[in-house]
Design a protein around this motif. Structure first.
Motif, PDB file in Angstrom:
ATOM      1  N   SER A  49       0.837  -1.196   0.000  1.00  0.00           N
ATOM      2  CA  SER A  49       0.000   0.000   0.000  1.00  0.00           C
ATOM      3  C   SER A  49       0.875   1.250   0.000  1.00  0.00           C
ATOM      4  CB  SER A  49      -0.893  -0.020   1.244  1.00  0.00           C
ATOM      5  OG  SER A  49      -1.684   1.138   1.288  1.00  0.00           O
ATOM      6  N   GLY A  50       0.548   2.201  -0.882  1.00  0.00           N
ATOM      7  CA  GLY A  50       1.305   3.448  -0.976  1.00  0.00           C
ATOM      8  C   GLY A  50       2.489   3.392  -1.918  1.00  0.00           C
ATOM      9  N   ARG A  51       2.848   2.221  -2.399  1.00  0.00           N
ATOM     10  CA  ARG A  51       4.004   2.078  -3.291  1.00  0.00           C
ATOM     11  C   ARG A  51       3.571   2.186  -4.750  1.00  0.00           C
ATOM     12  NH1 ARG A  51       8.582  -0.428  -0.734  1.00  0.00           N
ATOM     13  NH2 ARG A  51       8.609   0.581   1.291  1.00  0.00           N
ATOM     14  N   SER A  52       4.536   2.546  -5.595  1.00  0.00           N
ATOM     15  CA  SER A  52       4.237   2.694  -7.018  1.00  0.00           C
ATOM     16  C   SER A  52       5.318   2.008  -7.845  1.00  0.00           C
ATOM     17  CB  SER A  52       4.135   4.173  -7.387  1.00  0.00           C
ATOM     18  OG  SER A  52       5.351   4.831  -7.105  1.00  0.00           O
ATOM     19  N   GLY A  53       5.053   1.938  -9.133  1.00  0.00           N
ATOM     20  CA  GLY A  53       6.015   1.351 -10.058  1.00  0.00           C
ATOM     21  C   GLY A  53       5.718   1.822 -11.458  1.00  0.00           C
ATOM     22  N   SER A  54       6.580   1.447 -12.377  1.00  0.00           N
ATOM     23  CA  SER A  54       6.367   1.810 -13.782  1.00  0.00           C
ATOM     24  C   SER A  54       6.958   0.743 -14.678  1.00  0.00           C
ATOM     25  CB  SER A  54       6.977   3.175 -14.091  1.00  0.00           C
ATOM     26  OG  SER A  54       8.384   3.114 -13.987  1.00  0.00           O
ATOM     27  N   LEU A  55       6.536   0.780 -15.915  1.00  0.00           N
ATOM     28  CA  LEU A  55       6.965  -0.181 -16.909  1.00  0.00           C
ATOM     29  C   LEU A  55       7.137   0.565 -18.226  1.00  0.00           C
ATOM     30  CD1 LEU A  55       7.283  -3.198 -17.776  1.00  0.00           C
ATOM     31  CD2 LEU A  55       4.809  -3.245 -18.063  1.00  0.00           C
TER      32      LEU A  55
END
Length: 171
Positions: free
Chosen positions: A84-90
């Motif tokens: 929860s609260g974390r992000s990412g990208s691709l």
């Protein structure tokens, strides 16, 4: 908390597309998929499914280091757990197929996030999905140069009459 969506915040879960609306055959196109778990529970075993648009070829070298597979017209990337609260990208790179006719439309990139979550407090667990797309389409601008094209005879016979075979080349 269990029913609260995890990735529905459009400000942090979206697709960044190339700026140009027109593309040419053979051109590379870069897309970035951003996601953030804005929900109160961890999203476990996140898989990112990308429906591969017609007329684009995936450049698999752009996926180096990722756990992925291509199956039935989709790319599936295993992203793992997203607290929860974390992000990412691709980041993805595609190449516009060639040849394509002028005016051919290329559809929007469509993404499906598939994840598992559980709430031990209330004893519920399950698999959830969230689908989104960029909403942009691209148009192929293809105007080949035929100025040096033509027809030429391979051999010009001295004496030609009706019914004789003639060899020619189309350039």
């Amino acid at each position: 908390d269990y029913e609260a969506p995890n990735f529905k915040d459009e400000k942090s879960t979206y697709i960044k597309t190339p700026d140009n609306a027109e593309v040419t055959p053979g051109e590379s196109m870069d897309f970035e998929i951003f996601y953030k778990n804005a929900g109160p529970l961890d999203a476990l075993e996140l898989k990112i499914g990308i429906y591969l648009p017609d007329n684009l070829e995936l450049v698999e070298s752009s996926l180096d280091g990722l756990d992925y597979k291509v199956s039935y017209g989709s790319l599936i990337v295993t992203a793992g757990d997203v607290p929860s609260g974390r992000s990412g990208s691709l980041s993805l790179r595609f190449k516009v197929r060639s040849p394509l006719d002028n005016g051919t439309e290329i559809e929007s990139l469509k993404v499906k996030l598939n994840y598992y979550k559980e709430s031990k407090l209330i004893g519920k667990k399950g698999v959830f999905n969230y689908e989104f797309e960029s909403g942009r389409t691209f148009t192929v601008a293809s105007s080949p140069d035929f100025s040096s094209s033509g027809i030429s005879f391979k051999e010009v016979p001295e004496d030609i009459s009706r019914g004789d075979p003639v060899s020619y080349a189309i350039n």
